[in-house]
Scaffold this active site. Structure first.
Site, PDB file in Angstrom:
ATOM      1  N   CYS A   1      -8.196  -2.104  -4.629  1.00  0.00           N
ATOM      2  CA  CYS A   1      -6.751  -1.848  -4.662  1.00  0.00           C
ATOM      3  C   CYS A   1      -5.984  -3.158  -4.835  1.00  0.00           C
ATOM      4  CB  CYS A   1      -6.296  -1.191  -3.356  1.00  0.00           C
ATOM      5  SG  CYS A   1      -6.179   0.609  -3.440  1.00  0.00           S
TER       6      CYS A   1
ATOM      7  N   CYS B   1       0.842  -1.211   0.000  1.00  0.00           N
ATOM      8  CA  CYS B   1       0.000   0.000   0.000  1.00  0.00           C
ATOM      9  C   CYS B   1       0.866   1.246   0.000  1.00  0.00           C
ATOM     10  CB  CYS B   1      -0.901   0.028   1.232  1.00  0.00           C
ATOM     11  SG  CYS B   1      -1.848  -1.478   1.544  1.00  0.00           S
TER      12      CYS B   1
ATOM     13  N   ARG C   1     -13.410  -0.676  -1.499  1.00  0.00           N
ATOM     14  CA  ARG C   1     -12.323   0.022  -2.184  1.00  0.00           C
ATOM     15  C   ARG C   1     -10.981  -0.652  -1.937  1.00  0.00           C
ATOM     16  NH1 ARG C   1      -9.613   0.897  -5.250  1.00  0.00           N
ATOM     17  NH2 ARG C   1      -8.621   2.765  -6.091  1.00  0.00           N
TER      18      ARG C   1
END
Lengths: 272, 106, 149
Positions: free
Chosen positions: A233, A188, A229
């Site tokens: 990703c 991330c 969401r």
């Protein structure tokens, strides 16, 4: 072909190769209109959006997320389940009782003895207090009631807690945030910390601040949650997403939301 | 059942031009997508939007599958007399979703 | 509410190229087909450049939801008004987006949001009450690929 190129680009990032750095044209830090969307070095996704997308969010009527807010408002006073209760019967006027609630989730719930997202808390209320069935993940009512509740904190700074019983969840969230994953072998943090504000191919990378969830996405043409969401990703970096409401997905939501502490709640935000 | 939202002034001066903003929650399924098994998902869109002012048709629109989900449409009318502005959204499946708003013209 | 994912739509368009004989509506529209469609809508009038303005983003962050506003210079009186505005996207699987029909009221301006499959020219054609037709065409870049695309 496109997928291959995308994977190759992401692989290049993973290998620490130079990524073309580009100024971010729509954002002027001195623009006073941007002030509500910045907190120190933190920038809401709003500041990464094109002017037309921001305009869509700015007006409560053109913002399609308000279709869900309006729906949630009706649901608030509608009795459901065996107890014959509506949200309003216990919580009164949402505009008063729910103010600020959206700033602290995910939070540790002493009754459940675990970390809960706002949506999970609402479902707990439904099953335990109302005697009603849980709302199905990503269904219209699931998103509508959560958006209505979260919207009552509009403009208030995000303030999730990370100490006490939350600490182990937070530590796990941080570990996952920095863990490389998927075919692209990136974490991330590569996109949302190291490369935020730069372009990866056509993509202007944001800081990944979840202060606008549940939010309307142009890509989805509908409104969705942070849980959804985050899974998106994972797809984008060619990793297997964690299941909805799994411990992993929830601690990631916690960590990502903590990163946005201080930014104001924009729910329902409009994003690309 | 889709719920329309409409925003227009409740009062206006005679001759004043006012904006009517409308939106409705609808998937606007284009007919060009396929499901997980590769079968085409049939088209289901709102194909027509009509507006009357005290019963007289003043504006209408025909929509193709290129209209985005949760369709938004705004337009302008002239305040001629007090009365009702009614809007109707016509679905491919024959359903009609309607709403109306009163306007007082002084 | 189901998720309309443009990747799925685009995959559909790609598949459409192979399946054109079976499903001609999936073929990409071309300018000639769009011209033909417009000609029918404006009763064979030859559209001239001018009078019509279209407001579009320079870059559509996502082709699924592209806001636009069309405005036409017209007094909107009984003697002279805009009868119709047609919005056409030549690069979409089907060129038609929406047709708006007016009466002599308000002003000749509409806003809406449309789906665009790729970077292309978007045209707006207005048919006036005197039978003349006016048009504008503008290119819009549509972001494909990436997390928002």
């Amino acid at each position: 072909m496109r997928k291959t190129l995308m994977a190759a680009t992401l692989a290049a990032v993973a290998a620490g190769l130079a990524v073309q750095a580009q100024a971010d044209p729509p954002f002027d830090p001195k623009d006073p209109k941007m002030a509500p969307f910045i907190a120190g070095a933190k920038r809401s996704g709003y500041t990464f959006a094109e002017p037309e997308t921001r305009a869509m969010q700015d007006d409560d009527f053109t913002n399609p997320g308000f279709l869900w807010v309006e729906d949630g408002k009706k649901m608030w006073s509608k009795a459901e389940g065996k107890a014959g209760k509506a949200c309003q019967d216990c919580h009164g006027d949402a505009e008063k009782s729910m103010k600020g609630v959206g700033t602290v989730y995910p939070r540790f719930d002493p009754h459940a003895g675990m970390l809960l997202t706002l949506e999970q808390k609402i479902n707990q209320c439904r099953t335990e207090r109302m005697g009603a069935a849980e709302f199905k993940f990503d269904s219209k009512p699931y998103n509508a009631i959560a958006t209505y509740v979260k919207h009552q904190s509009f403009g208030m700074p995000i303030a999730v807690q990370t100490d006490g019983p939350v600490a182990p969840y937070f530590d796990m969230g941080r570990r996952l945030y920095y863990e490389r994953r998927g075919m692209s072998d990136i974490a991330c943090k590569h996109c949302h910390e190291d490369l935020a504000g730069m372009h990866m191919r056509t993509e202007l990378l944001s800081q990944g601040m979840p202060n606008g969830f549940p939010q309307y996405r142009l890509k989805w043409q509908t409104l969705g949650s942070a849980q959804k969401r985050i899974r998106g990703c994972f797809d984008e970096v060619r990793a297997e997403p964690y299941p909805v409401d799994s411990l992993e997905n929830t601690v990631l939501e916690l960590y990502a939301t903590w990163r946005a502490n201080g930014l104001r709640v924009e729910s329902p935000a409009v994003r690309k | 059942m889709p719920t329309p939202r409409v925003k227009m002034p409740a009062t206006a001066a005679k001759g004043e031009i006012f904006e009517v903003k409308t939106t409705i929650d609808h998937d606007m399924e284009s007919g060009q997508r396929k499901d997980k098994d590769g079968k085409p998902i049939p088209r289901k869109i709102i194909n027509k939007f009509t507006v009357t002012y005290n019963g007289k048709q003043v504006f209408w629109s025909e929509w193709a599958s290129a209209v985005s989900a949760n369709p938004y449409c705004s337009f302008f009318l002239t305040a001629t007399e007090s009365g009702t502005v009614e809007m109707q959204w016509h679905d491919d499946d024959g359903q009609v979703y309607a709403t109306s708003q009163k306007i007082t013209v002084a | 509410m189901s998720q309309l994912n443009r990747r799925t739509v685009l995959a559909g368009i790609g598949a459409g190229a192979a399946a054109m004989a079976v499903a001609p509506q999936l073929a990409l529209a071309d300018k000639a087909a769009a011209d033909d469609m417009i000609s029918k809508l404006i009763n064979g009038a030859k559209p001239q450049d001018g009078k019509v303005r279209i407001k579009l983003p320079q870059i559509a962050e996502n082709g699924n939801t592209v806001p636009f506003t069309v405005t036409v210079d017209s007094p909107m009186t009984e003697a002279s008004y805009v009868k119709a505005i047609h919005v056409v996207a030549d690069g979409n699987p089907a060129p038609g987006v929406a047709s708006f029909y007016f009466t002599p009221t308000g002003k000749a301006e509409v806003s809406m949001r449309m789906r665009l499959g790729k970077t292309q020219d978007v045209r707006a054609v207005a048919l006036m009450s005197d039978g003349s037709a006016w048009q504008v065409s503008q290119e819009i870049k549509v972001t494909i690929g990436g997390c928002g695309g």
